[in-house]
Design an enzyme around this catalytic site. Structure first.
Site, PDB file in Angstrom:
ATOM      1  N   GLU A 113      -5.945  -5.147  -4.909  1.00 62.17           N
ATOM      2  CA  GLU A 113      -5.672  -4.217  -3.809  1.00 62.17           C
ATOM      3  C   GLU A 113      -4.978  -2.995  -4.387  1.00 62.17           C
ATOM      4  O   GLU A 113      -4.655  -2.964  -5.583  1.00 62.17           O
ATOM      5  CB  GLU A 113      -4.803  -4.890  -2.744  1.00 62.17           C
ATOM      6  CG  GLU A 113      -5.535  -5.979  -1.979  1.00 62.17           C
ATOM      7  CD  GLU A 113      -4.684  -6.638  -0.905  1.00 62.17           C
ATOM      8  OE1 GLU A 113      -4.242  -5.938   0.004  1.00 62.17           O
ATOM      9  OE2 GLU A 113      -4.446  -7.850  -1.007  1.00 62.17           O
ATOM     10  N   HIS A 238      -0.672   1.381   7.459  1.00 58.50           N
ATOM     11  CA  HIS A 238      -1.841   0.885   6.728  1.00 58.50           C
ATOM     12  C   HIS A 238      -2.933   1.929   6.867  1.00 58.50           C
ATOM     13  O   HIS A 238      -3.207   2.400   7.962  1.00 58.50           O
ATOM     14  CB  HIS A 238      -2.300  -0.463   7.284  1.00 58.50           C
ATOM     15  CG  HIS A 238      -3.229  -1.189   6.355  1.00 58.50           C
ATOM     16  ND1 HIS A 238      -4.501  -0.740   6.094  1.00 58.50           N
ATOM     17  CD2 HIS A 238      -3.060  -2.303   5.596  1.00 58.50           C
ATOM     18  CE1 HIS A 238      -5.075  -1.563   5.221  1.00 58.50           C
ATOM     19  NE2 HIS A 238      -4.215  -2.513   4.901  1.00 58.50           N
ATOM     20  N   ARG A 380       5.940  -0.823   0.206  1.00 58.91           N
ATOM     21  CA  ARG A 380       5.611  -2.173  -0.275  1.00 58.91           C
ATOM     22  C   ARG A 380       4.263  -2.210  -0.980  1.00 58.91           C
ATOM     23  O   ARG A 380       3.273  -1.667  -0.488  1.00 58.91           O
ATOM     24  CB  ARG A 380       5.576  -3.140   0.907  1.00 58.91           C
ATOM     25  CG  ARG A 380       5.159  -4.545   0.550  1.00 58.91           C
ATOM     26  CD  ARG A 380       5.223  -5.440   1.749  1.00 58.91           C
ATOM     27  NE  ARG A 380       4.280  -5.054   2.773  1.00 58.91           N
ATOM     28  CZ  ARG A 380       2.999  -5.397   2.805  1.00 58.91           C
ATOM     29  NH1 ARG A 380       2.476  -6.127   1.835  1.00 58.91           N
ATOM     30  NH2 ARG A 380       2.216  -5.006   3.794  1.00 58.91           N
TER      31      ARG A 380
HETATM   32  C1  SIN Z   1      -4.453  -6.000   3.819  1.00 58.44           C
HETATM   33  O1  SIN Z   1      -5.191  -6.987   3.799  1.00 58.44           O
HETATM   34  O2  SIN Z   1      -4.829  -4.866   3.599  1.00 58.44           O
HETATM   35  C2  SIN Z   1      -2.995  -6.210   4.139  1.00 58.44           C
HETATM   36  C3  SIN Z   1      -2.319  -6.827   3.008  1.00 58.44           C
HETATM   37  C4  SIN Z   1      -0.881  -6.414   2.974  1.00 58.44           C
HETATM   38  O3  SIN Z   1      -0.410  -5.732   3.872  1.00 58.44           O
HETATM   39  O4  SIN Z   1      -0.208  -6.746   1.998  1.00 58.44           O
END
Ligand code: SIN
Length: 534
Positions: A113, A238, A380
């Site tokens: 990620e 997000h 974070r």
């Molecule tokens: C996501 O799946 O994008 C969220 C994961 C996270 O917030 O750490």
């Protein structure tokens, strides 16, 4: 009514349940949750849990990624503690019955990620939280020492400062007043150890991918009882939630970008290379600001996330939940890009704790999103939240169990709840109206890009609403809606006050009045000491 137990846990996500499972063999546990037990942010987590699990990866690399994402504000000692505890935390989850996805070689599949230099995220397809919640709830339900109280909401903590008039620096938590929502009764829960694991506060904002329960209850009740809060200005947006009038901000996991998806404008231009060398896998604050800026510059309602090049079979297998949800809204992500917008996602600040997860009130712990442990700093790193929840549950459990062995004192007498001269309200519209106004003001004035003028505008509205709510709170019987409204108002105010205290831009806090990062004067946490009951 009074109920006494060794451990009182408020919240039923990964942190609260992990703590419960760690302590339950040693004493009685009361676990309180506002709705059904699995209505939590954990349940909605898609991406996974970050933990060093391959020989190509290292603790040093995970720590560095955490520091960089956190804009050098995370506490290095806490980062090392959490990162190094990662493999054991994953082993605990597996022992409790969590099934993580495996690859063709039958090894745990590791995804990637934003902000991660290596593949290190264990996942259960695209519904990791649902799998973790399932396993932990099943384990908790089986344990004879754990009693679960669903549809119960905390009103306020009971502390020695409050009931024995002890000075704040000798304050100790004795439990909490809890409203049994279905029976409309306030129960006094006495406990040797109280654990706030109530999750985050996304509902403070108009648009959020958090569940409805994320109203910042733990932060508000902890702060009201005298616990300090830190870094409340760092609300993470997000970058990619589904843009659809009926979708209620459904999350499109960052793992979709981790597996190759590209962000585009409506004219098809892939803009992330213009913003960061990691392109679509830049840290979240950068991606969210880039989308916000492109939308504003080009007058677009949303951006588009394109993973069509990966092929339908792969997409359907790797992201079954996201694929099906998009399809339910008429979007086939195997054939067309997904329309996305940023939304409030994760509160990096919260109740300030030490490395045992304890607040400045003795025997009051805060674990999971409700806490500010020093791990996240100004932003974070993706998938560090589930990890922090398990690691700090263990830290707090070990500290409580050690103290339990030393402490066999009887509980002091705690008075039951007194509702004074409160009466029934016939004006519940006040609650709905104020709730909406707070969330709109926060979205419009305290969002991705801030300014002093906007922050002051928000503060004056929140102050007015707070006065009205206080009056309402003392005069009328409390309801869960009123408790939540009181809490989001408190949290909204703490966010704005913290934002006004930070005279720089760093991580998730970006203000046009101080656009640069000031490492000389401002590289420290923003701390607001606790108040003592209003
Ligand atoms: C996501 O799946 O994008 C969220 C994961 C996270 O917030 O750490």
């Amino acid at each position: 009514m009074k109920i006494t137990s060794d451990f009182l846990i408020i919240g039923s996500g990964i942190a609260g349940l992990s703590y419960a499972l760690k302590v339950a063999d040693h004493g009685s546990v009361s676990l309180i949750t506002k709705r059904d037990i699995d209505i939590t942010a954990t349940q909605l987590a898609q991406g996974g849990i970050a933990a060093v699990s391959s020989t190509e990866d290292s603790f040093a690399a995970h720590a560095k990624d955490t520091m960089v994402a956190g804009a050098n504000l995370p506490h290095p000692d806490v980062v090392d503690l959490v990162v190094e505890a990662g493999p054991k935390a994953v082993a605990d989850l597996i022992d409790w019955g969590v099934n993580f996805s495996r690859n063709q070689n039958d090894e745990y599949d590791l995804t990637r990620e934003g902000g991660h230099s290596h593949r290190r995220i264990l996942h259960a397809k695209d519904a990791t939280g649902r799998e973790i919640e399932r396993a932990l709830v099943e384990a908790a339900l089986k344990h004879p020492n754990i009693t679960i109280y669903q549809h119960h909401i905390a009103i306020d903590l009971i502390t020695e400062a409050k009931i024995l008039k002890k000075p704040l620096d000798q304050n100790c938590c004795l439990g909490a007043y809890i409203l049994d929502i279905k029976n409309d009764e306030v129960i006094t829960f006495g406990a040797r150890f109280t654990v706030l694991a109530t999750g985050g506060a996304g509902k403070v904002y108009l648009y959020t991918c958090n569940p409805d329960v994320a109203t910042g209850d733990g932060v508000a009740i902890g702060w009201r009882a005298g616990a300090a809060v830190a870094n409340m200005e760092f609300m993470q947006f997000h970058p990619t939630t589904l843009f659809h009038p009926n979708a209620k901000s459904f999350l499109i996991s960052e793992a979709v970008r981790g597996e190759g998806a590209i962000l585009k404008r409506s004219d098809g231009y892939a803009f992330m290379p213009d913003y960061h060398k990691l392109k679509d896998l830049a840290p979240r604050d950068i991606v969210a600001r880039a989308i916000d800026s492109e939308m504003k510059k080009h007058g677009d309602d949303c951006a588009f996330l394109d993973i069509t090049h990966k092929g339908a079979d792969y997409i359907k297998d790797r992201f079954p939940t996201i694929y099906q949800t998009c399809l339910d809204y008429g979007i086939d992500m195997t054939k067309e890009p997904i329309p996305v917008v940023p939304a409030a996602h994760y509160l990096c600040g919260g109740l300030q704790t030490n490395k045992q997860g304890e607040t400045c009130i003795r025997n009051l712990f805060a674990i999971g999103e409700v806490a500010c442990t020093g791990l996240h700093g100004a932003n974070r790193l993706a998938s560090n939240s589930l990890l922090e929840g398990v690691v700090f549950a263990k830290q707090a459990a070990e500290c409580s169990l050690q103290r339990l062995g030393e402490n066999h004192l009887p509980f002091p007498t705690i008075e039951t709840w007194d509702c004074g001269s409160a009466t029934c309200s016939d004006e519940e519209v006040v609650v709905a109206h104020n709730w909406d106004e707070i969330r709109r003001s926060m979205w419009n004035y305290v969002g991705i890009v801030r300014s002093n003028k906007r922050l002051h505008r928000a503060l004056s509205r929140i102050n007015m609403i707070q006065k009205e709510i206080d009056e309402y709170y003392w005069n009328f019987y409390i309801t869960s809606d009123l408790i939540e409204l009181r809490n989001i108002t408190t949290v909204a105010k703490l966010i704005v006050q913290s934002a006004l205290m930070r005279h720089e831009s760093r991580g998730l806090h970006y203000t046009i009045d101080y656009p640069a990062t000031d490492d000389i004067n401002a590289r420290h946490d923003t701390v607001i000491p606790g108040c003592q009951y209003d």
